[in-house]
Design an enzyme around this catalytic site. Structure first.
Site, PDB file in Angstrom:
ATOM      1  N   MET A   1     -10.667  -3.035  -5.401  1.00  0.00           N
ATOM      2  CA  MET A   1      -9.708  -3.246  -4.338  1.00  0.00           C
ATOM      3  C   MET A   1      -8.318  -3.676  -4.799  1.00  0.00           C
ATOM      4  O   MET A   1      -7.522  -4.086  -3.946  1.00  0.00           O
ATOM      5  CB  MET A   1     -10.203  -4.352  -3.400  1.00  0.00           C
ATOM      6  N   PRO A   2      -8.031  -3.670  -6.081  1.00  0.00           N
ATOM      7  CA  PRO A   2      -6.696  -4.177  -6.422  1.00  0.00           C
ATOM      8  C   PRO A   2      -5.593  -3.347  -5.770  1.00  0.00           C
ATOM      9  O   PRO A   2      -5.677  -2.120  -5.693  1.00  0.00           O
ATOM     10  CB  PRO A   2      -6.629  -4.048  -7.952  1.00  0.00           C
ATOM     11  N   ILE A   3      -4.596  -4.061  -5.273  1.00  0.00           N
ATOM     12  CA  ILE A   3      -3.410  -3.423  -4.712  1.00  0.00           C
ATOM     13  C   ILE A   3      -2.221  -3.892  -5.546  1.00  0.00           C
ATOM     14  O   ILE A   3      -1.989  -5.086  -5.678  1.00  0.00           O
ATOM     15  CB  ILE A   3      -3.224  -3.807  -3.233  1.00  0.00           C
ATOM     16  N   THR A  40      -4.955   0.960  -5.711  1.00  0.00           N
ATOM     17  CA  THR A  40      -3.829   1.445  -4.913  1.00  0.00           C
ATOM     18  C   THR A  40      -2.535   0.930  -5.537  1.00  0.00           C
ATOM     19  O   THR A  40      -2.472  -0.237  -5.919  1.00  0.00           O
ATOM     20  CB  THR A  40      -3.946   0.885  -3.473  1.00  0.00           C
TER      21      THR A  40
ATOM     22  N   GLU F   7      -2.612  -7.845  -6.280  1.00  0.00           N
ATOM     23  CA  GLU F   7      -3.535  -8.555  -5.384  1.00  0.00           C
ATOM     24  C   GLU F   7      -4.940  -8.150  -5.776  1.00  0.00           C
ATOM     25  O   GLU F   7      -5.256  -6.956  -5.824  1.00  0.00           O
ATOM     26  CB  GLU F   7      -3.370  -8.106  -3.926  1.00  0.00           C
TER      27      GLU F   7
END
Lengths: 61, 61, 61, 61, 61, 61
Positions: A1-3, A40, F7
Protein backbone atom coordinates in the site's frame (compact mmCIF):
# COMPACT_ATOMS: atom_id res chain seq x y z
CA UNK A 1 0.00 0.00 0.00
CA UNK A 2 2.82 2.51 -0.07
CA UNK A 3 1.84 5.82 -1.60
CA UNK A 4 4.78 7.90 -2.76
CA UNK A 5 4.55 11.60 -3.60
CA UNK A 6 7.44 13.17 -5.49
CA UNK A 7 7.68 16.97 -5.72
CA UNK A 8 10.24 18.06 -8.27
CA UNK A 9 11.10 21.09 -10.36
CA UNK A 10 9.23 21.07 -13.67
CA UNK A 11 11.02 20.40 -16.92
CA UNK A 12 11.83 16.70 -16.66
CA UNK A 13 11.01 14.80 -19.84
CA UNK A 14 8.42 12.05 -20.02
CA UNK A 15 11.27 9.58 -20.49
CA UNK A 16 12.83 10.65 -17.20
CA UNK A 17 9.52 10.44 -15.36
CA UNK A 18 8.92 6.96 -16.81
CA UNK A 19 12.35 5.82 -15.63
CA UNK A 20 11.87 7.43 -12.25
CA UNK A 21 8.60 5.66 -11.46
CA UNK A 22 10.08 2.31 -12.58
CA UNK A 23 13.14 2.72 -10.39
CA UNK A 24 11.35 4.13 -7.35
CA UNK A 25 8.79 1.32 -7.52
CA UNK A 26 11.60 -1.26 -7.65
CA UNK A 27 13.33 0.45 -4.71
CA UNK A 28 10.15 0.21 -2.61
CA UNK A 29 9.50 -3.42 -3.62
CA UNK A 30 13.06 -4.52 -2.80
CA UNK A 31 13.37 -2.67 0.48
CA UNK A 32 9.91 -3.08 1.99
CA UNK A 33 8.94 -6.38 0.42
CA UNK A 34 5.58 -5.27 -0.96
CA UNK A 35 4.31 -6.34 -4.40
CA UNK A 36 4.82 -3.79 -7.20
CA UNK A 37 1.11 -3.50 -7.92
CA UNK A 38 0.57 -2.05 -4.45
CA UNK A 39 2.94 0.87 -5.10
CA UNK A 40 1.32 4.15 -6.16
CA UNK A 41 3.36 7.20 -7.14
CA UNK A 42 2.11 10.76 -7.58
CA UNK A 43 4.43 13.27 -9.26
CA UNK A 44 3.99 16.99 -8.68
CA UNK A 45 5.83 19.39 -10.94
CA UNK A 46 6.80 22.67 -9.25
CA UNK A 47 7.57 25.83 -11.19
CA UNK A 48 10.65 27.77 -10.08
CA UNK A 49 8.30 30.41 -8.70
CA UNK A 50 6.92 27.83 -6.30
CA UNK A 51 10.00 26.45 -4.57
CA UNK A 52 12.10 28.21 -1.95
CA UNK A 53 15.23 27.32 -0.04
CA UNK A 54 16.69 29.62 2.62
CA UNK A 55 13.98 32.20 1.94
CA UNK A 56 14.78 32.57 -1.76
CA UNK A 57 12.62 31.35 -4.64
CA UNK A 58 14.33 28.98 -7.11
CA UNK A 59 13.62 31.49 -9.91
CA UNK A 60 15.75 34.07 -8.06
CA UNK A 61 18.75 31.81 -7.44
CA UNK B 1 -11.59 21.27 11.18
CA UNK B 2 -11.23 18.37 8.77
CA UNK B 3 -9.08 19.20 5.76
CA UNK B 4 -9.58 16.85 2.85
CA UNK B 5 -7.18 16.62 -0.11
CA UNK B 6 -8.38 14.78 -3.20
CA UNK B 7 -5.85 13.82 -5.89
CA UNK B 8 -7.54 12.71 -9.08
CA UNK B 9 -6.78 12.34 -12.77
CA UNK B 10 -7.48 15.54 -14.66
CA UNK B 11 -10.43 15.83 -17.00
CA UNK B 12 -13.38 15.87 -14.61
CA UNK B 13 -15.90 18.58 -15.45
CA UNK B 14 -16.70 21.46 -13.15
CA UNK B 15 -20.13 19.88 -12.59
CA UNK B 16 -18.52 16.68 -11.31
CA UNK B 17 -16.17 18.59 -9.02
CA UNK B 18 -19.09 20.61 -7.66
CA UNK B 19 -21.03 17.43 -6.92
CA UNK B 20 -17.98 15.77 -5.43
CA UNK B 21 -17.29 18.51 -2.89
CA UNK B 22 -20.98 18.60 -1.89
CA UNK B 23 -21.12 14.86 -1.34
CA UNK B 24 -17.76 14.51 0.37
CA UNK B 25 -18.62 17.39 2.72
CA UNK B 26 -21.93 15.69 3.59
CA UNK B 27 -20.11 12.39 4.15
CA UNK B 28 -17.70 14.05 6.61
CA UNK B 29 -20.51 15.92 8.43
CA UNK B 30 -22.65 12.80 8.83
CA UNK B 31 -19.86 10.48 9.91
CA UNK B 32 -17.73 12.70 12.13
CA UNK B 33 -20.41 15.06 13.41
CA UNK B 34 -18.63 18.29 12.51
CA UNK B 35 -20.45 21.33 11.04
CA UNK B 36 -20.22 21.71 7.25
CA UNK B 37 -18.53 25.11 7.48
CA UNK B 38 -15.54 23.48 9.16
CA UNK B 39 -14.92 21.17 6.20
CA UNK B 40 -12.26 22.31 3.72
CA UNK B 41 -11.52 20.38 0.51
CA UNK B 42 -8.55 20.84 -1.79
CA UNK B 43 -8.66 19.16 -5.22
CA UNK B 44 -5.47 18.38 -7.11
CA UNK B 45 -5.71 17.40 -10.76
CA UNK B 46 -3.00 15.02 -11.92
CA UNK B 47 -2.01 14.60 -15.53
CA UNK B 48 -1.58 11.02 -16.80
CA UNK B 49 2.16 11.69 -16.93
CA UNK B 50 2.12 12.24 -13.18
CA UNK B 51 0.46 9.11 -11.80
CA UNK B 52 1.98 5.66 -11.60
CA UNK B 53 0.72 2.29 -10.43
CA UNK B 54 2.98 -0.78 -10.36
CA UNK B 55 5.83 1.21 -11.87
CA UNK B 56 3.93 2.33 -14.96
CA UNK B 57 2.69 5.84 -15.69
CA UNK B 58 -1.06 6.19 -16.35
CA UNK B 59 -0.26 7.60 -19.81
CA UNK B 60 1.47 4.31 -20.70
CA UNK B 61 -1.33 2.00 -19.56
CA UNK C 1 -7.39 6.35 -8.87
CA UNK C 2 -8.54 9.05 -6.49
CA UNK C 3 -6.40 9.32 -3.37
CA UNK C 4 -8.06 11.12 -0.50
CA UNK C 5 -6.19 12.44 2.53
CA UNK C 6 -8.24 13.45 5.56
CA UNK C 7 -6.57 15.47 8.32
CA UNK C 8 -8.72 15.60 11.44
CA UNK C 9 -8.36 16.26 15.16
CA UNK C 10 -7.54 13.09 17.05
CA UNK C 11 -10.10 11.43 19.28
CA UNK C 12 -12.57 10.00 16.77
CA UNK C 13 -13.55 6.40 17.54
CA UNK C 14 -12.81 3.51 15.23
CA UNK C 15 -16.56 3.29 14.51
CA UNK C 16 -16.60 6.90 13.29
CA UNK C 17 -13.53 6.36 11.11
CA UNK C 18 -15.10 3.20 9.65
CA UNK C 19 -18.28 5.10 8.82
CA UNK C 20 -16.31 8.04 7.42
CA UNK C 21 -14.32 5.97 4.93
CA UNK C 22 -17.49 4.16 3.79
CA UNK C 23 -19.36 7.40 3.21
CA UNK C 24 -16.48 9.32 1.63
CA UNK C 25 -15.79 6.39 -0.72
CA UNK C 26 -19.47 6.34 -1.75
CA UNK C 27 -19.41 10.12 -2.28
CA UNK C 28 -16.40 9.79 -4.61
CA UNK C 29 -17.91 6.85 -6.51
CA UNK C 30 -21.26 8.60 -7.04
CA UNK C 31 -19.86 11.96 -8.03
CA UNK C 32 -16.83 11.02 -10.13
CA UNK C 33 -18.04 7.69 -11.49
CA UNK C 34 -14.98 5.67 -10.49
CA UNK C 35 -15.21 2.13 -9.09
CA UNK C 36 -14.97 1.86 -5.28
CA UNK C 37 -11.89 -0.34 -5.40
CA UNK C 38 -9.94 2.53 -6.98
CA UNK C 39 -10.60 4.83 -4.01
CA UNK C 40 -7.83 5.05 -1.42
CA UNK C 41 -8.21 7.06 1.79
CA UNK C 42 -5.47 8.05 4.22
CA UNK C 43 -6.49 9.44 7.60
CA UNK C 44 -4.14 11.61 9.62
CA UNK C 45 -4.96 12.31 13.25
CA UNK C 46 -3.74 15.70 14.48
CA UNK C 47 -3.21 16.48 18.14
CA UNK C 48 -4.57 19.82 19.38
CA UNK C 49 -0.97 21.00 19.67
CA UNK C 50 -0.59 20.54 15.93
CA UNK C 51 -3.46 22.52 14.45
CA UNK C 52 -3.76 26.29 14.28
CA UNK C 53 -6.41 28.68 13.03
CA UNK C 54 -5.87 32.45 13.01
CA UNK C 55 -2.46 32.04 14.66
CA UNK C 56 -3.75 30.11 17.68
CA UNK C 57 -3.20 26.43 18.41
CA UNK C 58 -6.38 24.35 18.92
CA UNK C 59 -5.15 23.45 22.42
CA UNK C 60 -5.20 27.15 23.35
CA UNK C 61 -8.71 27.89 22.06
CA UNK D 1 14.90 20.51 8.23
CA UNK D 2 11.45 22.06 8.30
CA UNK D 3 9.54 21.58 5.07
CA UNK D 4 6.65 23.99 4.64
CA UNK D 5 3.88 23.52 2.08
CA UNK D 6 1.63 26.49 1.35
CA UNK D 7 -1.61 25.94 -0.59
CA UNK D 8 -3.14 29.20 -1.73
CA UNK D 9 -5.58 30.48 -4.33
CA UNK D 10 -3.83 31.27 -7.62
CA UNK D 11 -3.31 34.81 -8.74
CA UNK D 12 -0.69 36.09 -6.32
CA UNK D 13 2.10 38.00 -8.05
CA UNK D 14 5.70 36.87 -8.06
CA UNK D 15 6.50 39.83 -5.78
CA UNK D 16 4.00 38.57 -3.19
CA UNK D 17 5.35 35.03 -3.38
CA UNK D 18 8.91 36.33 -2.98
CA UNK D 19 7.90 38.32 0.10
CA UNK D 20 5.93 35.40 1.50
CA UNK D 21 8.82 32.93 1.37
CA UNK D 22 11.18 35.50 2.95
CA UNK D 23 8.80 36.20 5.80
CA UNK D 24 7.73 32.61 6.41
CA UNK D 25 11.38 31.49 6.44
CA UNK D 26 12.19 34.22 9.01
CA UNK D 27 9.18 33.18 11.10
CA UNK D 28 10.42 29.56 11.19
CA UNK D 29 14.01 30.58 11.96
CA UNK D 30 13.00 32.88 14.83
CA UNK D 31 10.48 30.53 16.41
CA UNK D 32 12.13 27.13 16.03
CA UNK D 33 15.77 28.20 16.09
CA UNK D 34 16.81 26.43 12.89
CA UNK D 35 19.20 27.99 10.33
CA UNK D 36 17.53 29.59 7.30
CA UNK D 37 19.27 27.30 4.84
CA UNK D 38 17.44 24.32 6.35
CA UNK D 39 14.02 25.79 5.56
CA UNK D 40 12.34 24.55 2.38
CA UNK D 41 9.02 25.96 1.15
CA UNK D 42 6.77 24.52 -1.54
CA UNK D 43 3.96 26.72 -2.88
CA UNK D 44 0.91 25.18 -4.53
CA UNK D 45 -1.45 27.42 -6.45
CA UNK D 46 -5.07 26.28 -6.41
CA UNK D 47 -7.60 27.36 -8.99
CA UNK D 48 -11.02 28.45 -7.66
CA UNK D 49 -12.42 25.24 -9.12
CA UNK D 50 -10.19 23.27 -6.78
CA UNK D 51 -10.96 24.70 -3.35
CA UNK D 52 -14.12 24.12 -1.34
CA UNK D 53 -15.38 25.36 2.02
CA UNK D 54 -18.68 24.15 3.48
CA UNK D 55 -19.36 22.05 0.39
CA UNK D 56 -19.12 24.93 -2.08
CA UNK D 57 -16.33 25.53 -4.57
CA UNK D 58 -14.58 28.92 -4.34
CA UNK D 59 -15.62 29.64 -7.94
CA UNK D 60 -19.29 29.39 -6.87
CA UNK D 61 -19.03 31.67 -3.83
CA UNK E 1 -7.70 30.46 2.51
CA UNK E 2 -4.02 29.59 2.75
CA UNK E 3 -3.39 26.18 4.29
CA UNK E 4 0.12 25.72 5.58
CA UNK E 5 1.63 22.34 6.45
CA UNK E 6 4.85 22.31 8.47
CA UNK E 7 6.85 19.07 8.72
CA UNK E 8 9.51 19.27 11.40
CA UNK E 9 11.62 16.99 13.56
CA UNK E 10 9.83 16.07 16.77
CA UNK E 11 10.95 17.48 20.09
CA UNK E 12 9.93 21.13 19.84
CA UNK E 13 8.17 22.38 22.97
CA UNK E 14 4.59 23.58 23.01
CA UNK E 15 5.92 27.11 23.57
CA UNK E 16 7.94 26.94 20.36
CA UNK E 17 5.00 25.59 18.38
CA UNK E 18 2.77 28.35 19.78
CA UNK E 19 5.29 30.99 18.73
CA UNK E 20 5.78 29.38 15.34
CA UNK E 21 2.09 29.42 14.40
CA UNK E 22 1.77 33.06 15.55
CA UNK E 23 4.74 34.16 13.50
CA UNK E 24 3.96 32.11 10.39
CA UNK E 25 0.36 33.37 10.44
CA UNK E 26 1.62 36.97 10.65
CA UNK E 27 4.06 36.32 7.80
CA UNK E 28 1.23 35.05 5.58
CA UNK E 29 -1.08 37.92 6.51
CA UNK E 30 1.55 40.58 5.83
CA UNK E 31 2.83 39.13 2.57
CA UNK E 32 -0.34 37.87 0.92
CA UNK E 33 -2.83 40.32 2.41
CA UNK E 34 -5.31 37.73 3.68
CA UNK E 35 -7.07 38.05 7.04
CA UNK E 36 -5.54 36.02 9.90
CA UNK E 37 -8.70 33.99 10.46
CA UNK E 38 -8.34 32.50 6.98
CA UNK E 39 -4.91 31.04 7.79
CA UNK E 40 -4.83 27.37 8.81
CA UNK E 41 -1.63 25.62 9.90
CA UNK E 42 -1.08 21.89 10.31
CA UNK E 43 2.09 20.76 12.11
CA UNK E 44 3.48 17.27 11.56
CA UNK E 45 6.16 15.99 13.91
CA UNK E 46 8.62 13.58 12.29
CA UNK E 47 10.70 11.13 14.28
CA UNK E 48 14.39 10.89 13.33
CA UNK E 49 13.61 7.46 11.87
CA UNK E 50 11.28 9.12 9.39
CA UNK E 51 13.40 11.81 7.77
CA UNK E 52 16.20 11.27 5.26
CA UNK E 53 18.61 13.56 3.47
CA UNK E 54 21.10 12.24 0.88
CA UNK E 55 19.91 8.68 1.48
CA UNK E 56 20.61 8.68 5.23
CA UNK E 57 18.02 8.72 8.00
CA UNK E 58 18.32 11.59 10.51
CA UNK E 59 18.76 9.03 13.29
CA UNK E 60 21.93 7.75 11.57
CA UNK E 61 23.55 11.15 11.04
CA UNK F 1 15.45 19.49 -4.91
CA UNK F 2 13.13 16.49 -5.09
CA UNK F 3 11.09 15.98 -1.94
CA UNK F 4 9.67 12.50 -1.58
CA UNK F 5 6.90 11.58 0.86
CA UNK F 6 6.30 7.89 1.53
CA UNK F 7 3.11 6.84 3.32
CA UNK F 8 3.26 3.22 4.45
CA UNK F 9 1.61 0.92 6.95
CA UNK F 10 3.39 1.01 10.31
CA UNK F 11 5.47 -1.90 11.50
CA UNK F 12 8.48 -1.77 9.19
CA UNK F 13 11.76 -2.15 11.07
CA UNK F 14 14.40 0.55 11.20
CA UNK F 15 16.60 -1.65 8.98
CA UNK F 16 13.90 -1.70 6.28
CA UNK F 17 13.41 2.06 6.49
CA UNK F 18 17.18 2.60 6.25
CA UNK F 19 17.34 0.40 3.14
CA UNK F 20 14.29 2.06 1.64
CA UNK F 21 15.67 5.60 1.86
CA UNK F 22 19.02 4.47 0.41
CA UNK F 23 17.37 2.75 -2.54
CA UNK F 24 14.76 5.42 -3.22
CA UNK F 25 17.45 8.12 -3.13
CA UNK F 26 19.55 6.13 -5.62
CA UNK F 27 16.50 5.66 -7.85
CA UNK F 28 15.88 9.42 -7.92
CA UNK F 29 19.55 10.23 -8.53
CA UNK F 30 19.86 7.75 -11.41
CA UNK F 31 16.61 8.64 -13.13
CA UNK F 32 16.44 12.42 -12.69
CA UNK F 33 20.14 13.18 -12.60
CA UNK F 34 20.12 15.22 -9.39
CA UNK F 35 22.84 14.93 -6.73
CA UNK F 36 21.99 12.70 -3.75
CA UNK F 37 22.34 15.52 -1.24
CA UNK F 38 19.40 17.30 -2.86
CA UNK F 39 17.05 14.38 -2.19
CA UNK F 40 14.85 14.65 0.90
CA UNK F 41 12.56 11.83 2.02
CA UNK F 42 9.78 12.01 4.60
CA UNK F 43 8.28 8.74 5.84
CA UNK F 44 4.81 8.63 7.35
CA UNK F 45 3.71 5.53 9.20
CA UNK F 46 -0.02 4.84 9.00
CA UNK F 47 -1.85 2.66 11.50
CA UNK F 48 -4.29 0.10 10.06
CA UNK F 49 -7.10 2.25 11.42
CA UNK F 50 -5.96 5.07 9.16
CA UNK F 51 -5.84 3.49 5.71
CA UNK F 52 -8.82 2.53 3.57
CA UNK F 53 -9.21 0.88 0.18
CA UNK F 54 -12.61 0.41 -1.45
CA UNK F 55 -14.34 1.91 1.59
CA UNK F 56 -12.86 -0.54 4.11
CA UNK F 57 -10.22 0.23 6.72
CA UNK F 58 -7.08 -1.93 6.58
CA UNK F 59 -7.79 -3.11 10.15
CA UNK F 60 -11.10 -4.62 8.95
CA UNK F 61 -9.68 -6.47 5.94
Amino acid sequence: MPIVQVEMLEGHTLAKKRLMVEKVTEAIVESLGVPADKVTIIIRDMSKENFSKAGKLACDQ
